[in-house]
Write a protein that holds these residues in place. Sequence first.
Motif, PDB file in Angstrom:
ATOM      1  N   UNK A  30      47.210  36.877  34.762  1.00 31.19           N
ATOM      2  CA  UNK A  30      46.941  36.361  36.104  1.00 31.19           C
ATOM      3  C   UNK A  30      48.252  35.868  36.684  1.00 31.19           C
ATOM      4  N   UNK A  31      48.522  36.279  37.920  1.00 32.68           N
ATOM      5  CA  UNK A  31      49.801  35.907  38.515  1.00 32.68           C
ATOM      6  C   UNK A  31      49.668  35.674  40.014  1.00 32.68           C
ATOM      7  N   UNK A  32      50.701  35.067  40.559  1.00 32.56           N
ATOM      8  CA  UNK A  32      50.795  34.720  41.979  1.00 32.56           C
ATOM      9  C   UNK A  32      52.025  35.436  42.515  1.00 32.56           C
ATOM     10  N   UNK A  33      51.881  36.187  43.620  1.00 35.35           N
ATOM     11  CA  UNK A  33      52.971  37.008  44.144  1.00 35.35           C
ATOM     12  C   UNK A  33      53.409  36.495  45.514  1.00 35.35           C
ATOM     13  N   UNK A  34      54.721  36.324  45.672  1.00 30.37           N
ATOM     14  CA  UNK A  34      55.261  35.890  46.964  1.00 30.37           C
ATOM     15  C   UNK A  34      56.530  36.684  47.279  1.00 30.37           C
ATOM     16  N   UNK A  35      56.972  36.575  48.537  1.00 26.39           N
ATOM     17  CA  UNK A  35      58.257  37.124  48.960  1.00 26.39           C
ATOM     18  C   UNK A  35      58.795  36.237  50.077  1.00 26.39           C
ATOM     19  N   UNK A  36      60.073  36.368  50.382  1.00 24.44           N
ATOM     20  CA  UNK A  36      60.678  35.606  51.478  1.00 24.44           C
ATOM     21  C   UNK A  36      60.817  36.539  52.677  1.00 24.44           C
ATOM     22  N   UNK A  37      60.206  36.162  53.811  1.00 24.03           N
ATOM     23  CA  UNK A  37      60.235  37.052  54.978  1.00 24.03           C
ATOM     24  C   UNK A  37      61.527  36.875  55.777  1.00 24.03           C
ATOM     25  N   UNK A  38      61.605  37.580  56.919  1.00 24.37           N
ATOM     26  CA  UNK A  38      62.840  37.584  57.711  1.00 24.37           C
ATOM     27  C   UNK A  38      63.129  36.245  58.371  1.00 24.37           C
ATOM     28  N   UNK A  39      62.154  35.308  58.373  1.00 21.68           N
ATOM     29  CA  UNK A  39      62.372  33.982  58.936  1.00 21.68           C
ATOM     30  C   UNK A  39      62.638  32.936  57.848  1.00 21.68           C
TER      31      UNK A  39
ATOM     32  N   UNK B  37      29.766  36.851  39.049  1.00 18.59           N
ATOM     33  CA  UNK B  37      29.893  37.721  40.224  1.00 18.59           C
ATOM     34  C   UNK B  37      29.370  37.024  41.476  1.00 18.59           C
ATOM     35  N   UNK B  38      28.284  36.287  41.334  1.00 17.22           N
ATOM     36  CA  UNK B  38      27.736  35.546  42.476  1.00 17.22           C
ATOM     37  C   UNK B  38      28.722  34.492  42.986  1.00 17.22           C
ATOM     38  N   UNK B  39      29.569  34.014  42.082  1.00 13.50           N
ATOM     39  CA  UNK B  39      30.568  33.005  42.445  1.00 13.50           C
ATOM     40  C   UNK B  39      31.894  33.635  42.850  1.00 13.50           C
ATOM     41  N   UNK B  40      31.905  34.963  42.971  1.00 12.98           N
ATOM     42  CA  UNK B  40      33.108  35.647  43.436  1.00 12.98           C
ATOM     43  C   UNK B  40      34.054  36.105  42.344  1.00 12.98           C
ATOM     44  N   UNK B  41      33.644  35.978  41.074  1.00 11.60           N
ATOM     45  CA  UNK B  41      34.484  36.436  39.954  1.00 11.60           C
ATOM     46  C   UNK B  41      33.902  37.744  39.439  1.00 11.60           C
ATOM     47  N   UNK B  42      34.535  38.844  39.799  1.00  5.21           N
ATOM     48  CA  UNK B  42      34.002  40.158  39.448  1.00  5.21           C
ATOM     49  C   UNK B  42      35.151  41.063  39.035  1.00  5.21           C
ATOM     50  N   UNK B  43      34.819  42.129  38.333  1.00  7.82           N
ATOM     51  CA  UNK B  43      35.856  43.048  37.872  1.00  7.82           C
ATOM     52  C   UNK B  43      36.361  42.664  36.489  1.00  7.82           C
ATOM     53  N   UNK B  44      36.873  43.635  35.764  1.00  6.07           N
ATOM     54  CA  UNK B  44      37.277  43.437  34.372  1.00  6.07           C
ATOM     55  C   UNK B  44      38.351  42.365  34.233  1.00  6.07           C
ATOM     56  N   UNK B  45      39.412  42.441  35.037  1.00  4.48           N
ATOM     57  CA  UNK B  45      40.519  41.492  34.903  1.00  4.48           C
ATOM     58  C   UNK B  45      40.078  40.059  35.175  1.00  4.48           C
ATOM     59  N   UNK B  46      39.279  39.876  36.215  1.00  2.00           N
ATOM     60  CA  UNK B  46      38.820  38.526  36.565  1.00  2.00           C
ATOM     61  C   UNK B  46      37.879  37.973  35.505  1.00  2.00           C
ATOM     62  N   UNK B  47      36.970  38.816  34.997  1.00  2.00           N
ATOM     63  CA  UNK B  47      36.050  38.359  33.951  1.00  2.00           C
ATOM     64  C   UNK B  47      36.802  38.014  32.671  1.00  2.00           C
ATOM     65  N   UNK B  48      37.802  38.817  32.338  1.00  2.00           N
ATOM     66  CA  UNK B  48      38.607  38.523  31.143  1.00  2.00           C
ATOM     67  C   UNK B  48      39.322  37.185  31.306  1.00  2.00           C
ATOM     68  N   UNK B  49      39.842  36.930  32.500  1.00  2.00           N
ATOM     69  CA  UNK B  49      40.521  35.657  32.766  1.00  2.00           C
ATOM     70  C   UNK B  49      39.548  34.492  32.639  1.00  2.00           C
ATOM     71  N   UNK B  50      38.346  34.662  33.164  1.00  2.00           N
ATOM     72  CA  UNK B  50      37.339  33.600  33.089  1.00  2.00           C
ATOM     73  C   UNK B  50      36.946  33.325  31.640  1.00  2.00           C
ATOM     74  N   UNK B  51      36.777  34.381  30.846  1.00  2.00           N
ATOM     75  CA  UNK B  51      36.444  34.196  29.433  1.00  2.00           C
ATOM     76  C   UNK B  51      37.559  33.459  28.707  1.00  2.00           C
ATOM     77  N   UNK B  52      38.798  33.823  28.998  1.00  2.00           N
ATOM     78  CA  UNK B  52      39.933  33.174  28.340  1.00  2.00           C
ATOM     79  C   UNK B  52      39.992  31.693  28.706  1.00  2.00           C
TER      80      UNK B  52
END
Length: 272
Positions: free
Chosen positions: A42-51, A115-130
Amino acid sequence: MSSTIQFKICVGDDVHRTSVPDSQFNTATVWPILRHTSGLARFHVTYVDDEGDIVTVTSDDELDEATRACGPRVLRLVVKPSTKALLSADETNAFVTLFNNGSNGSWRNAAEYAALKGVDGVDSLASLLFESCGVKLDRFALSRVLSKEENNNLLTAFVRHFDWRGLSLVAALRQAIGRVGLSGEAQAIDRTIQSFADRYCEQNTIHDKDDVHVSMYALVMLNTDLSQRGRRAKHRGMTLEQFLNNLRGMATSFTVDEKRQWFADIARHPLA
């Protein structure tokens, strides 16, 4: 002729440069590259824009905007571990309760709740289990779910959360079994250990996955055998000589001294 988009991946002090075809520059293609390069599940992605502002990227549209905002410059994507919890504390407790229920449909019910709480898909479920391993998730029930052949992608995504860089084989295995209590048929256990071995090799300088796999399996067997001392009449447990004989001609990526140390570590402190 199709063009390519070049971009840099910044993880701590490390900078990696790569490119993908323009038509494939989307989260479906780029996110796996970021995951593999950073070693983060699980990661957070950012960049620095032209401003000069730090902008977060979470979607295809935002990724497209990032390329436009950078203009002729090479896009630099900064990848950091995500610290945001997937569910609230109460929601996580509810998920764990459903998972630990013990019925045949407990995993399905827990996944449907997530899934009802918005956690769906293999990667998200694996993260929740961990994450839920720290909230009394039944590690043996977790092993039974992850070791099913149809859940192989879930197992791979789950194991990706372990950071074993620089750890000894025993230390890594101790972490793994602390979260996933190996249980079930031998084939299912072997499949789980193979996934552990793959992850260990990804993060360390050992390239022979078979050696790591065989060694981890032997360590699990050693741990099981030694745990029976005092429980079974006249069972003294495996000796160091027997352990080394079991690995004779195998696991040649490791020295005899390393194997002796493994035995000593587990004899003093069982894996779990």
